[in-house]
Design a protein around this motif. Structure first.
Motif, PDB file in Angstrom:
ATOM      1  N   ASP A  28      71.248  13.388 112.363  1.00 49.51           N
ATOM      2  CA  ASP A  28      71.946  13.863 111.997  1.00 49.51           C
ATOM      3  C   ASP A  28      73.562  13.535 111.426  1.00 49.51           C
ATOM      4  O   ASP A  28      73.937  13.873 110.882  1.00 49.51           O
ATOM      5  N   ASN A  29      73.286  12.476 110.810  1.00 50.00           N
ATOM      6  CA  ASN A  29      73.462  11.971 109.869  1.00 50.00           C
ATOM      7  C   ASN A  29      73.792  13.261 108.795  1.00 50.00           C
ATOM      8  O   ASN A  29      74.694  12.945 108.341  1.00 50.00           O
ATOM      9  N   TYR A  30      72.516  13.249 107.895  1.00 55.92           N
ATOM     10  CA  TYR A  30      72.519  14.351 107.012  1.00 55.92           C
ATOM     11  C   TYR A  30      73.102  15.696 107.252  1.00 55.92           C
ATOM     12  O   TYR A  30      73.854  15.974 106.074  1.00 55.92           O
ATOM     13  N   LYS A  31      73.095  15.986 108.746  1.00 55.59           N
ATOM     14  CA  LYS A  31      73.591  17.063 108.767  1.00 55.59           C
ATOM     15  C   LYS A  31      75.114  16.754 108.935  1.00 55.59           C
ATOM     16  O   LYS A  31      75.890  17.734 108.449  1.00 55.59           O
ATOM     17  N   THR A  32      76.046  15.999 109.379  1.00 56.13           N
ATOM     18  CA  THR A  32      77.110  15.903 108.856  1.00 56.13           C
ATOM     19  C   THR A  32      76.991  15.351 107.862  1.00 56.13           C
ATOM     20  O   THR A  32      78.879  16.313 107.631  1.00 56.13           O
ATOM     21  N   TYR A  33      76.985  14.507 107.400  1.00 55.69           N
ATOM     22  CA  TYR A  33      77.496  13.940 106.066  1.00 55.69           C
ATOM     23  C   TYR A  33      77.100  14.700 104.232  1.00 55.69           C
ATOM     24  O   TYR A  33      78.160  14.668 103.111  1.00 55.69           O
ATOM     25  N   CYS A  34      75.763  15.023 104.410  1.00 57.29           N
ATOM     26  CA  CYS A  34      75.425  15.325 103.390  1.00 57.29           C
ATOM     27  C   CYS A  34      75.216  16.618 102.684  1.00 57.29           C
ATOM     28  O   CYS A  34      74.946  17.308 102.085  1.00 57.29           O
ATOM     29  N   VAL A  35      74.435  17.415 104.379  1.00 57.77           N
ATOM     30  CA  VAL A  35      75.075  18.506 104.003  1.00 57.77           C
ATOM     31  C   VAL A  35      75.709  19.431 103.374  1.00 57.77           C
ATOM     32  O   VAL A  35      76.133  20.717 103.140  1.00 57.77           O
ATOM     33  N   GLN A  36      76.978  18.924 103.452  1.00 58.05           N
ATOM     34  CA  GLN A  36      78.410  19.741 103.131  1.00 58.05           C
ATOM     35  C   GLN A  36      78.329  19.525 101.058  1.00 58.05           C
ATOM     36  O   GLN A  36      78.953  20.749 100.596  1.00 58.05           O
ATOM     37  N   CYS A  37      77.394  19.058 100.625  1.00 55.60           N
ATOM     38  CA  CYS A  37      77.267  19.072  99.322  1.00 55.60           C
ATOM     39  C   CYS A  37      75.464  19.848  99.014  1.00 55.60           C
ATOM     40  O   CYS A  37      75.194  20.740  97.782  1.00 55.60           O
ATOM     41  N   HIS A  38      74.210  18.851  99.548  1.00 51.79           N
ATOM     42  CA  HIS A  38      72.941  19.235  99.441  1.00 51.79           C
ATOM     43  C   HIS A  38      72.591  20.332 100.071  1.00 51.79           C
ATOM     44  O   HIS A  38      71.381  20.904  99.769  1.00 51.79           O
ATOM     45  N   GLY A  39      72.826  21.104 101.488  1.00 52.90           N
ATOM     46  CA  GLY A  39      72.720  22.723 102.137  1.00 52.90           C
ATOM     47  C   GLY A  39      72.009  21.719 103.101  1.00 52.90           C
ATOM     48  O   GLY A  39      71.537  20.590 103.611  1.00 52.90           O
ATOM     49  N   LEU A  40      72.285  23.372 103.926  1.00 56.20           N
ATOM     50  CA  LEU A  40      71.740  23.285 105.133  1.00 56.20           C
ATOM     51  C   LEU A  40      69.502  22.992 104.408  1.00 56.20           C
ATOM     52  O   LEU A  40      68.768  21.991 106.357  1.00 56.20           O
ATOM     53  N   GLN A  41      69.378  23.166 103.708  1.00 53.79           N
ATOM     54  CA  GLN A  41      67.617  23.045 103.105  1.00 53.79           C
ATOM     55  C   GLN A  41      67.689  22.311 102.357  1.00 53.79           C
ATOM     56  O   GLN A  41      66.812  21.577 102.230  1.00 53.79           O
ATOM     57  N   GLY A  42      68.511  20.842 102.652  1.00 50.69           N
ATOM     58  CA  GLY A  42      68.854  19.583 101.668  1.00 50.69           C
ATOM     59  C   GLY A  42      67.647  20.564  99.822  1.00 50.69           C
ATOM     60  O   GLY A  42      68.034  19.512  98.584  1.00 50.69           O
ATOM     61  N   ASN A  43      68.567  21.711  99.420  1.00 49.00           N
ATOM     62  CA  ASN A  43      68.083  21.734  98.212  1.00 49.00           C
ATOM     63  C   ASN A  43      69.308  22.156  98.054  1.00 49.00           C
ATOM     64  O   ASN A  43      68.905  22.456  95.950  1.00 49.00           O
ATOM     65  N   GLY A  44      70.346  21.797  97.474  1.00 47.00           N
ATOM     66  CA  GLY A  44      71.591  20.562  96.211  1.00 47.00           C
ATOM     67  C   GLY A  44      72.772  22.667  96.832  1.00 47.00           C
ATOM     68  O   GLY A  44      73.120  22.197  95.612  1.00 47.00           O
ATOM     69  N   ASN A  45      72.097  23.239  97.872  1.00 44.53           N
ATOM     70  CA  ASN A  45      73.094  23.903  97.659  1.00 44.53           C
ATOM     71  C   ASN A  45      73.583  24.432  99.272  1.00 44.53           C
ATOM     72  O   ASN A  45      73.916  25.255  99.559  1.00 44.53           O
ATOM     73  N   GLY A  46      74.657  22.729  98.756  1.00 45.06           N
ATOM     74  CA  GLY A  46      75.510  23.004  99.836  1.00 45.06           C
ATOM     75  C   GLY A  46      77.422  23.956  99.505  1.00 45.06           C
ATOM     76  O   GLY A  46      76.966  24.985  98.880  1.00 45.06           O
ATOM     77  N   ILE A  47      77.911  23.854 101.008  1.00 42.86           N
ATOM     78  CA  ILE A  47      79.156  24.824 100.803  1.00 42.86           C
ATOM     79  C   ILE A  47      79.982  24.522  99.387  1.00 42.86           C
ATOM     80  O   ILE A  47      81.261  25.072  99.258  1.00 42.86           O
ATOM     81  N   ASN A  48      80.186  23.559  99.177  1.00 41.86           N
ATOM     82  CA  ASN A  48      81.341  22.568  98.037  1.00 41.86           C
ATOM     83  C   ASN A  48      80.822  22.862  96.993  1.00 41.86           C
ATOM     84  O   ASN A  48      81.511  22.870  95.642  1.00 41.86           O
ATOM     85  N   ILE A  49      79.621  23.614  96.209  1.00 38.78           N
ATOM     86  CA  ILE A  49      78.994  23.305  95.221  1.00 38.78           C
ATOM     87  C   ILE A  49      79.949  23.959  94.013  1.00 38.78           C
ATOM     88  O   ILE A  49      79.757  23.566  92.783  1.00 38.78           O
ATOM     89  N   ARG A  50      80.102  25.556  94.764  1.00 38.92           N
ATOM     90  CA  ARG A  50      80.159  26.702  93.338  1.00 38.92           C
ATOM     91  C   ARG A  50      81.298  25.584  92.339  1.00 38.92           C
ATOM     92  O   ARG A  50      81.016  26.277  90.573  1.00 38.92           O
ATOM     93  N   ASP A  51      82.222  24.977  92.415  1.00 41.99           N
ATOM     94  CA  ASP A  51      83.248  24.359  91.132  1.00 41.99           C
ATOM     95  C   ASP A  51      82.505  22.884  90.799  1.00 41.99           C
ATOM     96  O   ASP A  51      83.643  22.900  90.118  1.00 41.99           O
TER      97      ASP A  51
END
Lengths: 233, 119
Positions: B28-51
């Motif tokens: 749950d912590n990963y889903k809340t805090y980490c996913v924004q950058c590290h992505g839903l799959q944990g592959n580093g492709n979160g929604i924030n990475i473009r810039d």
């Protein structure tokens, strides 16, 4: 006696519109806003509660927003958080395993008439449970160049990771910041940067332990951004 | 669970609860805090990475992740990227996650990369 009646009439004429205004504002809040916004507090204490959030908490709206902005925005609402709130409910894995915002899940915000917006803003202004946090902040207006501000914002603090500083540039999980100077009271911006968890214990914005000097620079930078974006429009 | 154990657990919770907020699971912590950058799959492709000037770590990358000890992972989560000479874009989560939650997170990261330090 006539004099008394006259006095009562004068009082009624002066007070009545504001009473009606206040009533209309609270009626709208309790009927239309409460479904998506937390008006009573406290902020979510667990992640499950956080995930259910559908719009920003408003129970400290009087500590947070500029009232004039609320009146304007409610008449012509535009999205401020690119991925909505809570962001995790509005994203999905896209092509190549890259996450994308699922815009189909983002609902538009209702618009109000000028009168309605004014009455709602007046009610929201009364919600000030965090006067104590605001009182701790002293923001001094000091012009900062956009370059210097961006240096602090991006290179030193890494805020760009989650926030946009112009339309379509920056991170998407946090609210856009190029309009923040217009939306928010400077002391609120300072206080939230200082300790997001004091306002929202489960916030996905971390406490970056920003120094007083840099908090001042960031608040002034956000002001520069909003002046600039206003000029563009 | 026996009644006595349940009582023990409730007593323990009564002492712990007033000290802070509920302990959350690593998922749950990963889903809340980490996913924004590290992505839903944990592959580093979160929604924030473009810039971003530096891309977030791909937590499913066993080679990269096995190069970090559990202590280093704990440190970078708690104190942020600069604490291990990495990017400022990785913030410190010490004010949000408790030490126990960070330890759980390190264990969770090991399940994402399916790796251990030095493996």
């Amino acid at each position: 006696m006539t004099g008394r009646i006259f006095l009562v009439s004068v009082f009624a004429a002066v007070l009545w519109p504001s009473l009606v205004l206040a009533d209309a504002g609270s009626a709208i809040l309790s009927k239309d806003c409460v479904g998506c916004h937390n008006l009573k507090g406290p902020a979510p204490q667990t992640l499950k509660e956080l995930w259910e959030r559908q719009g920003p908490d408003l129970f400290y709206a009087g500590n947070k927003y500029r009232q004039t902005w609320i009146v304007e925005w409610l008449q012509k609402p535009q999205r401020i958080r690119p991925a909505g709130e809570f962001y995790g409910q509005h994203i999905q894995s896209g092509a190549g395993g890259k996450d994308v915002i699922d815009t189909s899940t983002l609902k538009p915000h209702m618009a109000l008439s000028k009168e309605e917006a004014t009455s709602v803003a007046a009610e929201l202004e009364k919600l000030r449970p965090h006067d104590d946090l605001i009182a701790k902040e002293k923001v001094s207006v000091a012009p900062i160049s956009k370059q210097m501000g961006e240096m602090v914002f991006d290179k030193f603090q890494g805020c760009l990771a989650c926030h946009t500083i112009e339309a379509n540039y920056g991170g998407l999980s946090g609210p856009e910041l190029y309009t923040a100077g217009r939306r928010l009271q400077p002391e609120y911006i300072a206080s939230y940067i200082r300790n997001p968890q004091a306002w929202d214990p489960k916030s996905w914005m971390p406490n970056k332990h920003v120094s007083d000097a840099n908090i001042q620079k960031l608040v002034n930078y956000i002001e520069v951004l909003s002046t600039e974006s206003r000029n563009v429009k | 669970m026996s009644n006595s154990r349940r009582l023990l657990l409730l007593t323990a919770l009564a002492f712990v609860a007033p000290l802070g907020f509920a302990t959350e699971t690593a998922v749950d912590n990963y889903k809340t805090y980490c996913v924004q950058c590290h992505g839903l799959q944990g592959n580093g492709n979160g929604i924030n990475i473009r810039d971003m000037s530096v891309q977030p770590r791909d937590h499913t990358d066993a080679k990269a992740m096995s190069g970090r000890s559990d202590d280093q992972l704990f440190k970078v989560i708690k104190e942020g990227g600069p604490s291990i000479d990495k990017s400022v874009l990785m913030p410190r989560w010490g004010g949000v996650l408790s030490d126990d939650e960070i330890r759980d997170m390190v264990r969770y990261l090991r399940t994402l990369c399916k790796c251990q330090f030095g493996s």
